[in-house]
Design a protein around this motif. Structure first.
Motif, PDB file in Angstrom:
ATOM      1  N   GLU A  40      -8.771  38.719 -85.790  1.00 65.60           N
ATOM      2  CA  GLU A  40      -8.382  40.493 -85.928  1.00 65.60           C
ATOM      3  C   GLU A  40      -9.768  40.896 -85.487  1.00 65.60           C
ATOM      4  O   GLU A  40     -10.256  41.272 -84.302  1.00 65.60           O
ATOM      5  CB  GLU A  40      -8.504  40.498 -87.121  1.00 65.60           C
ATOM      6  CG  GLU A  40      -7.146  41.204 -87.559  1.00 65.60           C
ATOM      7  CD  GLU A  40      -6.845  42.180 -88.420  1.00 65.60           C
ATOM      8  OE1 GLU A  40      -7.599  42.664 -89.455  1.00 65.60           O
ATOM      9  OE2 GLU A  40      -5.714  42.249 -88.896  1.00 65.60           O
ATOM     10  N   ARG A  41     -10.743  39.499 -86.461  1.00 63.96           N
ATOM     11  CA  ARG A  41     -12.188  40.205 -85.574  1.00 63.96           C
ATOM     12  C   ARG A  41     -12.387  39.586 -84.286  1.00 63.96           C
ATOM     13  O   ARG A  41     -12.940  40.026 -83.467  1.00 63.96           O
ATOM     14  CB  ARG A  41     -13.186  39.683 -86.607  1.00 63.96           C
ATOM     15  CG  ARG A  41     -13.839  40.686 -87.651  1.00 63.96           C
ATOM     16  CD  ARG A  41     -14.229  40.927 -88.709  1.00 63.96           C
ATOM     17  NE  ARG A  41     -14.941  38.662 -88.831  1.00 63.96           N
ATOM     18  CZ  ARG A  41     -14.491  38.553 -89.861  1.00 63.96           C
ATOM     19  NH1 ARG A  41     -13.269  38.862 -90.140  1.00 63.96           N
ATOM     20  NH2 ARG A  41     -14.402  36.942 -90.453  1.00 63.96           N
ATOM     21  N   GLU A  45     -11.022  41.438 -81.488  1.00 65.36           N
ATOM     22  CA  GLU A  45     -11.641  42.958 -81.030  1.00 65.36           C
ATOM     23  C   GLU A  45     -12.273  42.865 -80.441  1.00 65.36           C
ATOM     24  O   GLU A  45     -13.359  43.511 -79.581  1.00 65.36           O
ATOM     25  CB  GLU A  45     -12.019  43.483 -82.559  1.00 65.36           C
ATOM     26  CG  GLU A  45     -12.715  45.070 -82.194  1.00 65.36           C
ATOM     27  CD  GLU A  45     -12.992  45.556 -84.046  1.00 65.36           C
ATOM     28  OE1 GLU A  45     -13.880  46.071 -83.913  1.00 65.36           O
ATOM     29  OE2 GLU A  45     -12.475  44.593 -84.921  1.00 65.36           O
ATOM     30  N   ARG A  46     -13.845  42.001 -80.333  1.00 67.75           N
ATOM     31  CA  ARG A  46     -15.222  41.458 -80.272  1.00 67.75           C
ATOM     32  C   ARG A  46     -14.461  40.863 -78.227  1.00 67.75           C
ATOM     33  O   ARG A  46     -14.927  41.931 -77.594  1.00 67.75           O
ATOM     34  CB  ARG A  46     -15.849  40.203 -80.389  1.00 67.75           C
ATOM     35  CG  ARG A  46     -17.537  39.631 -80.265  1.00 67.75           C
ATOM     36  CD  ARG A  46     -18.037  40.904 -80.557  1.00 67.75           C
ATOM     37  NE  ARG A  46     -19.400  40.293 -79.802  1.00 67.75           N
ATOM     38  CZ  ARG A  46     -19.556  40.388 -80.718  1.00 67.75           C
ATOM     39  NH1 ARG A  46     -19.148  39.949 -82.353  1.00 67.75           N
ATOM     40  NH2 ARG A  46     -21.016  40.373 -80.457  1.00 67.75           N
ATOM     41  N   GLY A  57     -12.121  42.357 -77.262  1.00 70.36           N
ATOM     42  CA  GLY A  57     -12.135  43.926 -75.964  1.00 70.36           C
ATOM     43  C   GLY A  57     -13.513  44.162 -75.815  1.00 70.36           C
ATOM     44  O   GLY A  57     -13.473  45.169 -74.846  1.00 70.36           O
ATOM     45  N   VAL A  58     -14.162  44.581 -76.613  1.00 70.29           N
ATOM     46  CA  VAL A  58     -15.030  44.786 -76.940  1.00 70.29           C
ATOM     47  C   VAL A  58     -16.192  44.703 -75.556  1.00 70.29           C
ATOM     48  O   VAL A  58     -16.688  44.945 -75.026  1.00 70.29           O
ATOM     49  CB  VAL A  58     -16.195  45.247 -78.203  1.00 70.29           C
ATOM     50  CG1 VAL A  58     -17.561  45.709 -77.819  1.00 70.29           C
ATOM     51  CG2 VAL A  58     -15.538  45.516 -79.346  1.00 70.29           C
TER      52      VAL A  58
END
Length: 629
Positions: free
Chosen positions: A223-224, A227-228, A230-231
């Motif tokens: 998940e991280r 998310e990374r 996406g950022v």
């Protein structure tokens, strides 16, 4: 038998390992994408800057002179804005590198290490449960084996006890063996029971505690990672958005530059740049024809037909008749007949002469070659000039610099140049005067306070400045005189147009015709002037009555260059080129001009024959007084 160990969790570990590996590869692929985009931005910015630099106006070029037009200035502003626009693409590349590529590369290193740690823990837990499973299986097989051995020992004891032929000692031995086997079976059963209990506990902990925790950590890691990514994608868009305001300003600057173009202003600039100030010709007067009376021939200032027609009628005189009016032939011939190529090397079979010099230069008279070309063009082509002042003007333009008084320009352009020169001189005078005032004050301070400096040390500089100011003021007076002369000649709009005609009656009328035709010169696109020539007679009269031509080419009466020594030809030389002279081996000649470092020596055979020969082909003996001078 106990069931085999379930394979569900092991399969999930394999699937998770494949999935997390594909996630890492995705991050690497996205990082590579951003890196290639950054390289594209850098190359694009470089190409845009090179394009802007390529079309920047060159110094001391025609493009730099055109910057006075609003369209050219607008284009220059567009190039500057385009250069700033390219700089924003460099900013995009830098931000992509620092904010995305560098961060993702560091995160990939951490992600790989974390993934490796989690799967190491999972494999360790899996190996532990498999080891416990093997121990349970081993104790189970041992318990089964001991039970079978106990059953066989019990059956053997019972057979021995029922057999009357067997001794009591054998029966007792069989009974003890059976009891021992039953005890071993009981121990194996107890061990098996303990291993089973232990395995069940470990299996419960493995499947309900250890593995779920590892899976949870892997899930959080994944998940991280997502998310990374996406950022990073959001940052990718923000990097472009951050430069949009500046890019918009660059585009606004281009639009503003385009809107600043003023066609009327540019057209007025063209008019001012090429405004000649010449007076338009007046009406042609009617001339009646009478018996026994020939009509006077006039020269048109607006057509070349007359001069061309007369030139065609007398082609044999147009080339050769110019020279009798030039008094100093030697000076002019040295300009026209100088060879235009390096001297040939001496023959290879003979040793070189001690006086031979390298034949590197392109011409023995490099500084006079353009003047020679100008005269050759003038003599080889049909006459196109009506006065020798125009010839001087053409020569000056050919050499790349005009006279100091700008007489080669039309009156209006000459007035502008003179005024600009006067303004520059006045600025220099003001600058010198300011410096002089400052030094005068400094001298006063030194006189009041001698410890600060010697007042006499300033005097030489003050004297020098005074001389400079006086020199500049004399220059201003000189240029102001020329300016007053030009302004006095410029026609006013109220003056009626006048037409002057060149007549073939007397020398005075011819001179006035030449002067008038000089004033009616035509301006060519490159700034030079092409004039009309009515006939050969006008050229003769102009040459004979033009003091400026005498100043340029004549120092007095016709004279012969003095002899400065003798020379002996050590090789034969065929002078086929213009300005050279042929010599035979052993011939004695007079030297009238020594080698200037270009490999050519000017010699004379007699009063009529002279020219250039290669220095390496002759042995020169200069006179003592010539050497001393």
């Amino acid at each position: 038998m106990l069931p085999q160990l379930p394979q569900l969790r092991r399969d999930q570990f394999d699937n998770l390992e494949k999935h997390t590996q594909s996630g890492i590869e995705f991050v690497e692929r996205y990082t590579k994408f951003v890196k290639e985009r950054s390289e594209i931005e850098i190359n694009y910015a470089k190409q845009i800057k090179n394009l802007s630099k390529k079309y920047q106006p060159k110094k001391n070029s025609k493009e730099e002179e055109e910057n006075k037009y609003t369209s050219c200035r607008a284009f220059l502003s567009t190039l500057n804005e385009l250069n700033d626009y390219a700089g924003q693409h460099e900013v995009i590349a830098e931000n992509l590198t620092s904010q995305i590529i560098t961060e993702l590369l560091r995160y990939l290193t951490e992600l790989k290490a974390e993934r490796k740690s989690h799967f190491h823990d999972g494999r360790k837990a899996q190996q532990h449960i498999e080891c416990s499973w093997k121990q349970l299986e081993s104790s189970k097989r041992r318990f089964e084996r001991d039970c079978k051995e106990a059953d066989r020992a019990q059956q053997y004891f019972e057979r021995m006890d029922a057999d009357i032929n067997v001794t009591k000692a054998d029966v007792e031995k069989a009974r003890q063996q059976a009891q021992m086997r039953h005890q071993m079976a009981a121990d194996s059963k107890s061990e098996y029971s303990n291993f089973l209990t232990k395995f069940n506990q470990e299996q419960n902990e493995h499947y309900y505690t250890l593995i779920p925790n590892i899976f949870q950590k892997l899930q959080e890691m994944e998940e991280r990672r997502i998310e990374r990514v996406g950022v990073s994608m959001k940052t990718y868009a923000e990097v472009d958005r951050e430069v949009l305001p500046i890019v918009g300003k660059c585009l606004d600057g281009m639009t503003k530059a385009a809107e600043s173009i003023e066609p009327k202003t540019d057209s007025k600039q063209v008019v001012e740049s090429y405004k000649s100030g010449f007076e338009p010709p007046g009406d042609v007067e009617f001339e009646d024809y009478g018996p026994g009376q020939s009509m006077k021939r006039t020269v048109s200032e607006t057509s070349l037909s007359n001069s061309r027609g007369e030139a065609k009628e007398r082609p044999s005189k147009s080339k050769g008749k110019l020279w009798p009016f030039i008094k100093n032939k030697n000076k002019l011939m040295s300009l026209l007949t100088s060879p235009h190529q390096p001297p040939p090397a001496p023959p290879a079979s003979s040793p070189p002469s001690p006086s031979a010099v390298p034949n590197d230069p392109q011409s023995p008279k490099q500084n006079k070659e353009p003047l020679s070309n100008r005269f050759n063009e003038f003599m080889a082509s049909k006459p196109k000039m009506t006065c020798l002042r125009s010839l001087r003007r053409g020569l000056s333009l050919k050499l790349g610099s005009g006279p100091e008084d700008f007489s080669h320009l039309p009156p209006e352009q000459r007035r502008k140049k003179l005024q600009a020169k006067i303004d520059d001189l006045n600025k220099d005078i003001q600058k010198e005067m300011d410096q002089k005032d400052a030094l005068t004050k400094m001298k006063g301070v030194y006189e009041k306070n001698p410890q600060m400096g010697d007042p006499a040390s300033v005097d030489p500089r003050l004297v020098e400045m005074a001389m400079n100011i006086e020199k500049l003021q004399s220059e201003v007076q000189k240029f102001e005189g020329w300016l007053a002369e030009v302004e006095g000649r410029l026609p006013s709009k109220s003056d009626p147009p006048r037409r002057q005609s060149g007549l073939y009656e007397t020398q005075n009328s011819n001179s006035s015709t030449v002067a008038n035709n000089c004033a009616q010169d035509r301006e060519s696109p490159d700034g030079s002037y092409t004039e009309e020539q009515s006939s050969e007679t006008q050229v003769k009269v102009a040459i004979a009555n033009t003091p400026e031509f005498d100043d340029e080419f004549d120092d007095g009466d016709e004279e012969t260059l003095p002899t400065i020594g003798t020379c002996k030809a050590i090789y034969q030389f065929e002078g086929h080129n213009e300005g050279t002279i042929s010599v035979t081996e052993g011939e004695l000649l007079y030297v009238i001009e020594e080698d200037k470092g270009d490999g050519w020596t000017r010699v004379r055979r007699n009063e009529e024959e002279e020219g250039y020969v290669p220095t390496s082909y002759v042995e020169v003996l200069l006179e003592t007084n010539a050497k001393d001078s």
